[in-house]
Design an enzyme around this catalytic site. Structure first.
Site, mmCIF file in Angstrom:
data_model
loop_
_atom_site.group_PDB
_atom_site.id
_atom_site.type_symbol
_atom_site.label_atom_id
_atom_site.label_comp_id
_atom_site.label_asym_id
_atom_site.label_seq_id
_atom_site.Cartn_x
_atom_site.Cartn_y
_atom_site.Cartn_z
ATOM 1 N N ASP A 67 52.247 -4.659 10.039
ATOM 2 C CA ASP A 67 51.772 -3.308 9.703
ATOM 3 C C ASP A 67 50.416 -3.410 9.008
ATOM 4 O O ASP A 67 49.510 -2.609 9.246
ATOM 5 C CB ASP A 67 52.793 -2.627 8.787
ATOM 6 C CG ASP A 67 52.762 -1.109 8.867
ATOM 7 O OD1 ASP A 67 51.718 -0.563 9.237
ATOM 8 O OD2 ASP A 67 53.784 -0.474 8.553
ATOM 9 N N HIS A 102 60.864 2.097 3.949
ATOM 10 C CA HIS A 102 59.502 1.698 4.358
ATOM 11 C C HIS A 102 58.556 2.823 3.936
ATOM 12 O O HIS A 102 58.490 3.867 4.585
ATOM 13 C CB HIS A 102 59.524 1.499 5.880
ATOM 14 C CG HIS A 102 58.225 1.121 6.516
ATOM 15 N ND1 HIS A 102 58.019 -0.110 7.122
ATOM 16 C CD2 HIS A 102 57.066 1.796 6.699
ATOM 17 C CE1 HIS A 102 56.808 -0.172 7.634
ATOM 18 N NE2 HIS A 102 56.201 0.981 7.399
ATOM 19 N N HIS A 146 54.766 4.203 3.007
ATOM 20 C CA HIS A 146 53.303 4.089 2.933
ATOM 21 C C HIS A 146 52.872 4.814 1.657
ATOM 22 O O HIS A 146 53.522 5.764 1.218
ATOM 23 C CB HIS A 146 52.666 4.680 4.196
ATOM 24 C CG HIS A 146 52.817 3.751 5.375
ATOM 25 N ND1 HIS A 146 51.813 2.904 5.788
ATOM 26 C CD2 HIS A 146 53.872 3.492 6.180
ATOM 27 C CE1 HIS A 146 52.244 2.184 6.815
ATOM 28 N NE2 HIS A 146 53.489 2.508 7.078
ATOM 29 N N CYS A 165 49.586 3.002 10.516
ATOM 30 C CA CYS A 165 49.819 3.060 11.956
ATOM 31 C C CYS A 165 48.598 3.682 12.623
ATOM 32 O O CYS A 165 48.214 4.804 12.287
ATOM 33 C CB CYS A 165 51.070 3.888 12.244
ATOM 34 S SG CYS A 165 51.353 4.064 14.008
ATOM 35 N N ASN A 186 50.641 0.394 3.375
ATOM 36 C CA ASN A 186 52.022 0.327 2.885
ATOM 37 C C ASN A 186 51.977 0.124 1.377
ATOM 38 O O ASN A 186 50.969 -0.331 0.826
ATOM 39 C CB ASN A 186 52.735 -0.881 3.485
ATOM 40 C CG ASN A 186 52.971 -0.731 4.966
ATOM 41 O OD1 ASN A 186 52.046 -0.823 5.757
ATOM 42 N ND2 ASN A 186 54.199 -0.483 5.342
HETATM 43 P P1 HMG Z 1 51.535 2.520 28.423
HETATM 44 O O1 HMG Z 1 50.047 2.471 28.659
HETATM 45 O O2 HMG Z 1 52.247 3.799 28.706
HETATM 46 O O3 HMG Z 1 52.277 1.320 29.156
HETATM 47 O O4 HMG Z 1 51.765 2.122 26.905
HETATM 48 P P2 HMG Z 1 52.617 1.080 30.663
HETATM 49 O O5 HMG Z 1 54.057 0.762 30.717
HETATM 50 O O6 HMG Z 1 52.087 2.212 31.518
HETATM 51 O O7 HMG Z 1 51.771 -0.237 30.985
HETATM 52 C C1 HMG Z 1 50.344 -0.193 31.013
HETATM 53 C C2 HMG Z 1 49.817 -1.621 30.935
HETATM 54 O O8 HMG Z 1 50.168 -2.218 29.686
HETATM 55 C C3 HMG Z 1 50.385 -2.550 32.004
HETATM 56 O O9 HMG Z 1 49.388 -3.541 32.251
HETATM 57 C C4 HMG Z 1 51.542 -3.211 31.313
HETATM 58 O O10 HMG Z 1 51.885 -4.465 31.850
HETATM 59 C C5 HMG Z 1 50.984 -3.384 29.906
HETATM 60 P P3 HMG Z 1 48.363 -3.415 33.485
HETATM 61 O O11 HMG Z 1 49.258 -3.325 34.703
HETATM 62 O O12 HMG Z 1 47.559 -2.162 33.250
HETATM 63 O O13 HMG Z 1 47.558 -4.670 33.382
HETATM 64 N N1 HMG Z 1 52.031 -3.417 28.879
HETATM 65 C C6 HMG Z 1 52.192 -4.405 28.002
HETATM 66 N N2 HMG Z 1 51.507 -5.546 27.787
HETATM 67 C C7 HMG Z 1 51.954 -6.360 26.811
HETATM 68 N N3 HMG Z 1 53.018 -6.066 26.029
HETATM 69 C C8 HMG Z 1 53.710 -4.938 26.186
HETATM 70 C C9 HMG Z 1 53.295 -4.059 27.217
HETATM 71 N N4 HMG Z 1 53.751 -2.861 27.662
HETATM 72 C C10 HMG Z 1 52.985 -2.505 28.667
HETATM 73 N N5 HMG Z 1 54.745 -4.666 25.405
HETATM 74 C C11 HMG Z 1 53.138 1.093 25.204
HETATM 75 C C12 HMG Z 1 53.079 2.096 26.340
HETATM 76 C C13 HMG Z 1 54.469 1.281 24.510
HETATM 77 C C14 HMG Z 1 53.011 -0.285 25.768
HETATM 78 C C15 HMG Z 1 51.982 1.365 24.229
HETATM 79 O O14 HMG Z 1 52.062 2.693 23.848
HETATM 80 C C16 HMG Z 1 52.027 0.482 23.000
HETATM 81 O O15 HMG Z 1 51.815 -0.715 23.036
HETATM 82 N N6 HMG Z 1 52.309 1.115 21.846
HETATM 83 C C17 HMG Z 1 52.427 0.374 20.591
HETATM 84 C C18 HMG Z 1 51.804 1.162 19.509
HETATM 85 C C19 HMG Z 1 51.909 0.404 18.192
HETATM 86 O O16 HMG Z 1 51.829 -0.809 18.150
HETATM 87 N N7 HMG Z 1 52.084 1.152 17.100
HETATM 88 C C20 HMG Z 1 52.233 0.563 15.801
HETATM 89 C C21 HMG Z 1 53.615 0.003 15.561
HETATM 90 S S1 HMG Z 1 54.771 1.216 15.021
HETATM 91 C C22 HMG Z 1 54.374 1.468 13.359
HETATM 92 O O17 HMG Z 1 53.406 0.957 12.855
HETATM 93 C C23 HMG Z 1 55.301 2.313 12.529
HETATM 94 C C24 HMG Z 1 56.148 1.484 11.540
HETATM 95 O O18 HMG Z 1 55.341 0.734 10.674
HETATM 96 C C25 HMG Z 1 57.025 2.443 10.711
HETATM 97 C C26 HMG Z 1 56.193 3.572 10.074
HETATM 98 O O19 HMG Z 1 55.417 3.297 9.149
HETATM 99 O O20 HMG Z 1 56.316 4.707 10.561
HETATM 100 C C27 HMG Z 1 57.077 0.542 12.285
HETATM 101 MG MG MG Z 2 54.477 1.426 8.788
#
Ligand code: HMG
Ligand code: MG
Length: 302
Positions: free
Chosen positions: A15, A204, A206, A237, A246
């Site tokens: 994070d 959790h 922030h 995020c 955080n």
């Molecule tokens: P998308 O663009 O809809 O994905 O993203 P897709 O399924 O259409 O795939 C598009 C391309 O991405 C494809 O590649 C896939 O292979 C690739 P291409 O054919 O174009 O070359 N792909 C991936 N590559 C590697 N690893 C993967 C992956 N998935 C697809 N896992 C997706 C959808 C979910 C992937 C995107 O929205 C994403 O990565 N989101 C993550 C966002 C994130 O990291 N947010 C922060 C974490 S959560 C947080 O911080 C909150 C928390 O702390 C609690 C709080 O405080 O609230 C936990």
């Molecule tokens: Mg967080």
């Protein structure tokens, strides 16, 4: 009700760094993680197997894992099946999946509607549990959403219920944009404890509005003893407008230890880990504990 021991789940390397403007070289991330372990951290989110197009900072997830796994609990985040496939190519044994209570947040963070996201993630939980993984579900926007405002407690409980029914070991329930008050923190966690007595519950927070320590105290009085924290107060995020750091691990450890709640974390060693990462960041680390610590060190050396 206040426990005499609390578990710190360090989320700085995940994070903390995911929202960092500068790309931090892999070796420096590894040395930060090792420093945190040296300080006594026993549970940590190391990195995330998210799309590198969405979060370039996490593109070295596989290398991080290869250098940092040990006998302690090392979580990695995964957003979808593709992420889990990548996780399964490693020796990781603890996975964190994430979903928000707010549909608008889920569209921004995971590019999916809530129903579609939950359908995919709950199937993954079931598969991961059959394969012997420890699984945590991170529930974002459990209190407030930057796009939809206050979340209804029943909606938060309903999402938690889906993950618990699917078999998660732990719920990490998040105040993503730091708007919760201690009264809300107590009410939500007291209710979660009653609803999910057999699930590990983690808070959790922030610290966007400086409420996090007060909220942690409120959670302690509700009997919660697991807290996600980030060394140096790094974090946020990238897909939640206005989300900042955080709650700082050093602030929480200092408060808990002074209250007689044992954490197992050595604050001097924690500050060494923070010293190590700070030069690679786009900003200085100025949590109250750290600022005072630096002043004391410089006074001693003069
Ligand atoms: P998308 O663009 O809809 O994905 O993203 P897709 O399924 O259409 O795939 C598009 C391309 O991405 C494809 O590649 C896939 O292979 C690739 P291409 O054919 O174009 O070359 N792909 C991936 N590559 C590697 N690893 C993967 C992956 N998935 C697809 N896992 C997706 C959808 C979910 C992937 C995107 O929205 C994403 O990565 N989101 C993550 C966002 C994130 O990291 N947010 C922060 C974490 S959560 C947080 O911080 C909150 C928390 O702390 C609690 C709080 O405080 O609230 C936990
Ligand atoms: Mg967080």
């Amino acid at each position: 009700m206040i426990p005499d021991h609390a578990t710190i789940i360090e989320v700085g390397p995940r994070d903390g760094l995911q929202n960092e403007f500068n790309y931090v070289p892999t070796d420096n991330k590894v040395s930060f993680i090792k420093g945190l372990k040296e300080a006594g951290v026993r549970e940590m989110e190391l990195t995330s197997f998210v799309s590198p197009k969405w979060v370039p900072q996490m593109k070295d997830a596989k290398e991080i894992v290869a250098s940092c796994l040990d006998e302690s609990r090392n979580f990695v985040l995964a957003p979808n099946r593709k992420g889990i496939e990548r996780v399964k190519e490693t020796s990781v044994s603890a996975v964190a999946l994430f979903a928000g209570v707010s549909n608008s947040f889920n569209k921004k963070n995971s590019n999916k509607e809530t129903d579609q996201l939950l359908e995919e993630l709950t199937v993954l939980v079931d598969e991961l549990k059959q394969d012997g993984y420890f699984v945590r579900a991170c529930i974002s926007t459990a209190f407030y959403c930057p796009y939809e405002g206050k979340m209804a407690l029943n909606d938060t409980l309903a999402i938690c219920r889906k993950f618990v029914d699917a078999g998660v070991d732990e719920l990490s329930v998040a105040d993503t944009i730091g708007m919760a008050t201690p009264r809300e923190a107590y009410f939500v966690f007291d209710t979660l404890k009653k609803e999910f007595p057999n699930t590990l519950l983690t808070a959790h927070f922030h610290d966007t509005r400086g409420m996090a320590l007060a909220n942690i105290y409120a959670c302690l009085t509700a009997g919660i003893s697991r807290f996600d924290t980030s060394a140096g107060g790094l974090g946020g995020c990238p897909f939640a407008k206005g989300a900042t750091g955080n709650v700082a691990t050093e602030s929480v450890v200092y408060m808990l230890e002074r209250m007689g709640v044992e954490t197992g974390i050595d604050l001097d060693k924690l500050m060494t880990a923070v010293d190590d990462i700070e030069p690679h960041l786009s900003r200085s680390i100025d949590t109250p504990y750290r600022t005072l610590y630096k002043k004391e060190i410089s006074a001693k050396s003069n």
